[in-house]
Write a protein that holds these residues in place. Sequence first.
Motif, PDB file in Angstrom:
ATOM      1  N   ASP A 103      14.927  30.859   4.370  1.00  0.00           N
ATOM      2  CA  ASP A 103      15.633  31.801   3.493  1.00  0.00           C
ATOM      3  C   ASP A 103      14.660  32.634   2.669  1.00  0.00           C
ATOM      4  OD1 ASP A 103      17.957  30.728   4.509  1.00  0.00           O
ATOM      5  OD2 ASP A 103      18.411  29.534   2.726  1.00  0.00           O
ATOM      6  N   LYS A 104      13.590  32.002   2.183  1.00  0.00           N
ATOM      7  CA  LYS A 104      12.612  32.720   1.355  1.00  0.00           C
ATOM      8  C   LYS A 104      11.859  33.780   2.151  1.00  0.00           C
ATOM      9  CE  LYS A 104       8.467  32.219  -1.464  1.00  0.00           C
ATOM     10  NZ  LYS A 104       8.853  33.041  -2.574  1.00  0.00           N
ATOM     11  N   TRP A 105      11.437  33.450   3.366  1.00  0.00           N
ATOM     12  CA  TRP A 105      10.547  34.342   4.102  1.00  0.00           C
ATOM     13  C   TRP A 105      11.224  35.235   5.126  1.00  0.00           C
ATOM     14  CZ3 TRP A 105       6.236  35.270   1.881  1.00  0.00           C
ATOM     15  CH2 TRP A 105       5.655  34.310   1.065  1.00  0.00           C
ATOM     16  N   VAL A 106      12.360  34.813   5.673  1.00  0.00           N
ATOM     17  CA  VAL A 106      12.987  35.608   6.729  1.00  0.00           C
ATOM     18  C   VAL A 106      14.433  35.966   6.383  1.00  0.00           C
ATOM     19  CG1 VAL A 106      13.561  35.725   9.184  1.00  0.00           C
ATOM     20  CG2 VAL A 106      11.499  34.534   8.460  1.00  0.00           C
ATOM     21  N   GLY A 107      15.231  34.972   6.023  1.00  0.00           N
ATOM     22  CA  GLY A 107      16.633  35.241   5.738  1.00  0.00           C
ATOM     23  C   GLY A 107      17.376  35.668   6.993  1.00  0.00           C
ATOM     24  N   PRO A 108      18.560  36.240   6.830  1.00  0.00           N
ATOM     25  CA  PRO A 108      19.367  36.582   8.006  1.00  0.00           C
ATOM     26  C   PRO A 108      18.826  37.754   8.825  1.00  0.00           C
ATOM     27  CG  PRO A 108      20.510  37.213   5.986  1.00  0.00           C
ATOM     28  CD  PRO A 108      19.276  36.461   5.578  1.00  0.00           C
ATOM     29  N   SER A 109      18.039  38.649   8.208  1.00  0.00           N
ATOM     30  CA  SER A 109      17.583  39.819   8.967  1.00  0.00           C
ATOM     31  C   SER A 109      16.158  40.246   8.651  1.00  0.00           C
ATOM     32  CB  SER A 109      18.534  40.988   8.724  1.00  0.00           C
ATOM     33  OG  SER A 109      18.609  41.281   7.346  1.00  0.00           O
ATOM     34  N   GLY A 110      15.344  39.331   8.127  1.00  0.00           N
ATOM     35  CA  GLY A 110      13.956  39.660   7.806  1.00  0.00           C
ATOM     36  C   GLY A 110      13.823  40.183   6.384  1.00  0.00           C
ATOM     37  N   ARG A 111      12.636  40.061   5.852  1.00  0.00           N
ATOM     38  CA  ARG A 111      12.327  40.541   4.504  1.00  0.00           C
ATOM     39  C   ARG A 111      11.269  41.632   4.606  1.00  0.00           C
ATOM     40  NH1 ARG A 111      16.380  38.097   2.378  1.00  0.00           N
ATOM     41  NH2 ARG A 111      16.258  35.870   2.085  1.00  0.00           N
ATOM     42  N   ARG A 112      11.343  42.597   3.718  1.00  0.00           N
ATOM     43  CA  ARG A 112      10.335  43.659   3.703  1.00  0.00           C
ATOM     44  C   ARG A 112       9.089  43.151   2.997  1.00  0.00           C
ATOM     45  NH1 ARG A 112       9.350  48.147   5.533  1.00  0.00           N
ATOM     46  NH2 ARG A 112      11.458  48.621   6.169  1.00  0.00           N
ATOM     47  N   ILE A 113       7.933  43.357   3.622  1.00  0.00           N
ATOM     48  CA  ILE A 113       6.629  42.976   3.072  1.00  0.00           C
ATOM     49  C   ILE A 113       5.816  44.249   2.870  1.00  0.00           C
ATOM     50  CG2 ILE A 113       4.469  41.752   3.564  1.00  0.00           C
ATOM     51  CD1 ILE A 113       6.752  39.855   3.058  1.00  0.00           C
ATOM     52  N   GLN A 114       5.252  44.407   1.693  1.00  0.00           N
ATOM     53  CA  GLN A 114       4.419  45.572   1.409  1.00  0.00           C
ATOM     54  C   GLN A 114       2.955  45.172   1.543  1.00  0.00           C
ATOM     55  OE1 GLN A 114       5.588  48.707   0.759  1.00  0.00           O
ATOM     56  NE2 GLN A 114       3.462  49.343   0.956  1.00  0.00           N
ATOM     57  N   PHE A 115       2.318  45.639   2.591  1.00  0.00           N
ATOM     58  CA  PHE A 115       0.910  45.357   2.799  1.00  0.00           C
ATOM     59  C   PHE A 115       0.067  46.363   2.022  1.00  0.00           C
ATOM     60  CE2 PHE A 115       2.883  43.680   6.686  1.00  0.00           C
ATOM     61  CZ  PHE A 115       2.437  42.375   6.605  1.00  0.00           C
ATOM     62  N   LYS A 116      -1.107  45.917   1.587  1.00  0.00           N
ATOM     63  CA  LYS A 116      -2.035  46.774   0.860  1.00  0.00           C
ATOM     64  C   LYS A 116      -2.491  47.909   1.773  1.00  0.00           C
ATOM     65  CE  LYS A 116      -6.508  45.931  -1.082  1.00  0.00           C
ATOM     66  NZ  LYS A 116      -7.385  44.919  -1.645  1.00  0.00           N
ATOM     67  N   ARG A 117      -2.458  49.117   1.277  1.00  0.00           N
ATOM     68  CA  ARG A 117      -2.882  50.281   2.072  1.00  0.00           C
ATOM     69  C   ARG A 117      -4.321  50.104   2.531  1.00  0.00           C
ATOM     70  NH1 ARG A 117       0.613  54.897   1.716  1.00  0.00           N
ATOM     71  NH2 ARG A 117      -0.975  56.123   2.751  1.00  0.00           N
ATOM     72  N   GLY A 118      -4.559  50.444   3.774  1.00  0.00           N
ATOM     73  CA  GLY A 118      -5.901  50.380   4.320  1.00  0.00           C
ATOM     74  C   GLY A 118      -6.288  49.028   4.885  1.00  0.00           C
ATOM     75  N   SER A 119      -5.486  47.999   4.606  1.00  0.00           N
ATOM     76  CA  SER A 119      -5.788  46.666   5.119  1.00  0.00           C
ATOM     77  C   SER A 119      -5.508  46.622   6.616  1.00  0.00           C
ATOM     78  CB  SER A 119      -4.940  45.618   4.398  1.00  0.00           C
ATOM     79  OG  SER A 119      -5.081  44.366   5.030  1.00  0.00           O
ATOM     80  N   GLN A 120      -6.503  46.198   7.381  1.00  0.00           N
ATOM     81  CA  GLN A 120      -6.317  46.150   8.825  1.00  0.00           C
ATOM     82  C   GLN A 120      -6.386  44.740   9.380  1.00  0.00           C
ATOM     83  OE1 GLN A 120      -8.510  49.009  11.046  1.00  0.00           O
ATOM     84  NE2 GLN A 120      -8.031  50.659   9.650  1.00  0.00           N
ATOM     85  N   ASN A 121      -6.702  43.770   8.544  1.00  0.00           N
ATOM     86  CA  ASN A 121      -6.777  42.399   9.027  1.00  0.00           C
ATOM     87  C   ASN A 121      -5.367  41.925   9.381  1.00  0.00           C
ATOM     88  OD1 ASN A 121      -7.292  39.731   9.545  1.00  0.00           O
ATOM     89  ND2 ASN A 121      -8.528  39.406   7.714  1.00  0.00           N
ATOM     90  N   PRO A 122      -5.159  41.435  10.606  1.00  0.00           N
ATOM     91  CA  PRO A 122      -3.821  41.002  10.988  1.00  0.00           C
ATOM     92  C   PRO A 122      -3.423  39.641  10.411  1.00  0.00           C
ATOM     93  CG  PRO A 122      -5.322  40.701  12.811  1.00  0.00           C
ATOM     94  CD  PRO A 122      -6.100  41.384  11.727  1.00  0.00           C
ATOM     95  N   VAL A 123      -4.358  38.869   9.905  1.00  0.00           N
ATOM     96  CA  VAL A 123      -4.040  37.559   9.331  1.00  0.00           C
ATOM     97  C   VAL A 123      -4.412  37.581   7.855  1.00  0.00           C
ATOM     98  CG1 VAL A 123      -4.466  35.084   9.422  1.00  0.00           C
ATOM     99  CG2 VAL A 123      -4.476  36.411  11.535  1.00  0.00           C
ATOM    100  N   LEU A 124      -3.420  37.335   7.011  1.00  0.00           N
ATOM    101  CA  LEU A 124      -3.607  37.395   5.568  1.00  0.00           C
ATOM    102  C   LEU A 124      -3.102  36.114   4.924  1.00  0.00           C
ATOM    103  CD1 LEU A 124      -1.981  40.888   5.358  1.00  0.00           C
ATOM    104  CD2 LEU A 124      -4.408  40.474   5.036  1.00  0.00           C
ATOM    105  N   TYR A 125      -3.742  35.718   3.859  1.00  0.00           N
ATOM    106  CA  TYR A 125      -3.238  34.618   3.034  1.00  0.00           C
ATOM    107  C   TYR A 125      -2.264  35.265   2.058  1.00  0.00           C
ATOM    108  CZ  TYR A 125      -7.081  32.093   5.110  1.00  0.00           C
ATOM    109  OH  TYR A 125      -7.938  31.510   6.004  1.00  0.00           O
ATOM    110  N   TRP A 126      -0.991  34.854   2.113  1.00  0.00           N
ATOM    111  CA  TRP A 126       0.065  35.568   1.405  1.00  0.00           C
ATOM    112  C   TRP A 126       0.805  34.647   0.453  1.00  0.00           C
ATOM    113  CZ3 TRP A 126       0.605  40.725   2.043  1.00  0.00           C
ATOM    114  CH2 TRP A 126       1.689  41.321   1.428  1.00  0.00           C
ATOM    115  N   PRO A 127       1.153  35.065  -0.729  1.00  0.00           N
ATOM    116  CA  PRO A 127       0.803  36.362  -1.282  1.00  0.00           C
ATOM    117  C   PRO A 127      -0.671  36.427  -1.648  1.00  0.00           C
ATOM    118  CG  PRO A 127       2.050  35.085  -2.896  1.00  0.00           C
ATOM    119  CD  PRO A 127       1.984  34.281  -1.640  1.00  0.00           C
ATOM    120  N   PRO A 128      -1.222  37.652  -1.647  1.00  0.00           N
ATOM    121  CA  PRO A 128      -2.635  37.802  -1.993  1.00  0.00           C
ATOM    122  C   PRO A 128      -2.879  37.313  -3.419  1.00  0.00           C
ATOM    123  CG  PRO A 128      -1.727  39.856  -1.135  1.00  0.00           C
ATOM    124  CD  PRO A 128      -0.585  38.924  -1.340  1.00  0.00           C
ATOM    125  N   ARG A 129      -4.046  36.764  -3.659  1.00  0.00           N
ATOM    126  CA  ARG A 129      -4.392  36.316  -5.016  1.00  0.00           C
ATOM    127  C   ARG A 129      -5.255  37.347  -5.684  1.00  0.00           C
ATOM    128  NH1 ARG A 129      -5.460  29.889  -4.220  1.00  0.00           N
ATOM    129  NH2 ARG A 129      -3.323  29.417  -3.810  1.00  0.00           N
TER     130      ARG A 129
END
Length: 129
Positions: A103-129
């Motif tokens: 429920d926290k991360w996906v829910g019934p239809s996905g959640r919107r995630i705002q990635f930092k502009r310019g970030s190209q790394n496909p694997v991130l520790y989330w939320p960023p610290r």
Amino acid sequence: MDAERVLMIRLGHWVAASYEIEPGYVASGYGYRYGMSQRELVDSMRMWWRINPKRVEYEGIQHAVAAHRGITRIVVEIGDWIGPQNGRWSFTATPITSGPVHDKWVGPSGRRIQFKRGSQNPVLYWPPR
């Protein structure tokens, strides 16, 4: 169970290709495409990343979330690490399809995630610290 910090894995567009994840188990491709099966999605998100499994364990991260175009698509529980293979790691994964982590991360239809502009790394520790 800490649903607060996860591995966020950004998936690009689908590429059909055979990739061996585990001995004798071959995935049909990687990335994301609409209508893909849950198995294809899980396989796509869990294989062959430049990541340090010891850091994941040190941070107490137990879950990974796949996102495509800023929308979360699935959350899984991270199992055993596989590799390395050419400096990249994969992991076993169990999909979580209901409950508080889902429920926290996906829910019934996905959640919107705002990635930092310019970030190209496909694997991130989330939320960023």
